[in-house]
Every structure is written in structure tokens, then in C-alpha cells.
Design a protein around this motif. Sequence first.
Motif, PDB file in Angstrom:
ATOM      1  N   CYS A   1      20.552 -57.303 -77.142  1.00 35.55           N
ATOM      2  CA  CYS A   1      20.785 -57.449 -75.697  1.00 35.55           C
ATOM      3  C   CYS A   1      22.000 -56.636 -75.265  1.00 35.55           C
ATOM      4  O   CYS A   1      21.990 -56.001 -74.206  1.00 35.55           O
ATOM      5  N   GLU A   2      23.040 -56.636 -76.087  1.00 40.96           N
ATOM      6  CA  GLU A   2      24.227 -55.823 -75.798  1.00 40.96           C
ATOM      7  C   GLU A   2      23.871 -54.339 -75.830  1.00 40.96           C
ATOM      8  O   GLU A   2      24.323 -53.557 -74.994  1.00 40.96           O
ATOM      9  N   LEU A   3      23.031 -53.949 -76.771  1.00 42.13           N
ATOM     10  CA  LEU A   3      22.568 -52.565 -76.856  1.00 42.13           C
ATOM     11  C   LEU A   3      21.821 -52.162 -75.585  1.00 42.13           C
ATOM     12  O   LEU A   3      22.028 -51.074 -75.048  1.00 42.13           O
ATOM     13  N   VAL A   4      20.971 -53.044 -75.080  1.00 38.88           N
ATOM     14  CA  VAL A   4      20.226 -52.755 -73.846  1.00 38.88           C
ATOM     15  C   VAL A   4      21.191 -52.541 -72.681  1.00 38.88           C
ATOM     16  O   VAL A   4      21.023 -51.605 -71.899  1.00 38.88           O
ATOM     17  N   ARG A   5      22.218 -53.380 -72.586  1.00 36.95           N
ATOM     18  CA  ARG A   5      23.214 -53.201 -71.515  1.00 36.95           C
ATOM     19  C   ARG A   5      23.879 -51.830 -71.626  1.00 36.95           C
ATOM     20  O   ARG A   5      24.078 -51.127 -70.632  1.00 36.95           O
TER      21      ARG A   5
END
Length: 125
Positions: free
Chosen positions: A106-110
Motif C-alpha cells: 500500500c505504501e508502494l502504491v502511494r
Amino acid sequence: MSECVIRDEICCGLECRCKSTCCDHNVATIKSFVNIISQKWSLKIINVLNEQECGFNELHYLLKDCARKVLTETLNNLIAKNIIVKKVYLKNNVTYSSYQLSDIGCELVRMLYQIKRFSCAYLGD
């Protein structure tokens, strides 16, 4: 504000707050990141899992052109990097698995959305 310089010798001029040994003051960690997202199906899988949790067959259906073997290999690579999580469960004596983004994913997507905004603003066609 300190100058941020990314070269093979220096990570950046900013104070590093990394609590692990991964910050080795070169671009090896960036290269590792680029290797992950540059795999042909990685971003497509991440994009699908950003929308919904999926089982293997559902992912294969949504990524029609991806061979089952390639999908398996890419999923295993993303699991190994803690970007996605595989959940295995038993239903009516049949084992099922589903995939979803981990917190790291999820952090990667952000971060990928920030890169997309940057690319659109400054690196347009």
C-alpha cells in the motif's frame, strides 16, 4: 534545505532516518526497487490488487495475456519482497488462496502515484 544528490557514491545529502542497514549510501536500494517494478507484470498485479483482493484464477482472468507460470513467478517475487500477502484457507475440503497488498504494498502504491504525478508534470511525452 540540504542538497539531495543521487550518485553511485552518495545516497543523498539529507539526514537518513533509516533504522536498518539497507541505507548503504549508494543507489543499490533504488536499483532493487526499480528491478521489482520493472518486471513486466508486477505493476499490473499491484494495480489489480490495489482495487481488490483476488484469488489466483481471478488474477489470471483479469491479466489475460499473462501465462500462469509467469503469474506464479511474479506473485512469488512480490510475496518474497513483502509487497503482497498470500492468504490460504480451506473451504469444503478444498484449499484456496487469495492475494492482497501488504502494508508495504500500500505504501508502494502511494509512492507510485507520486511518481506518476511527477512524470505527468515534468516528463510528459
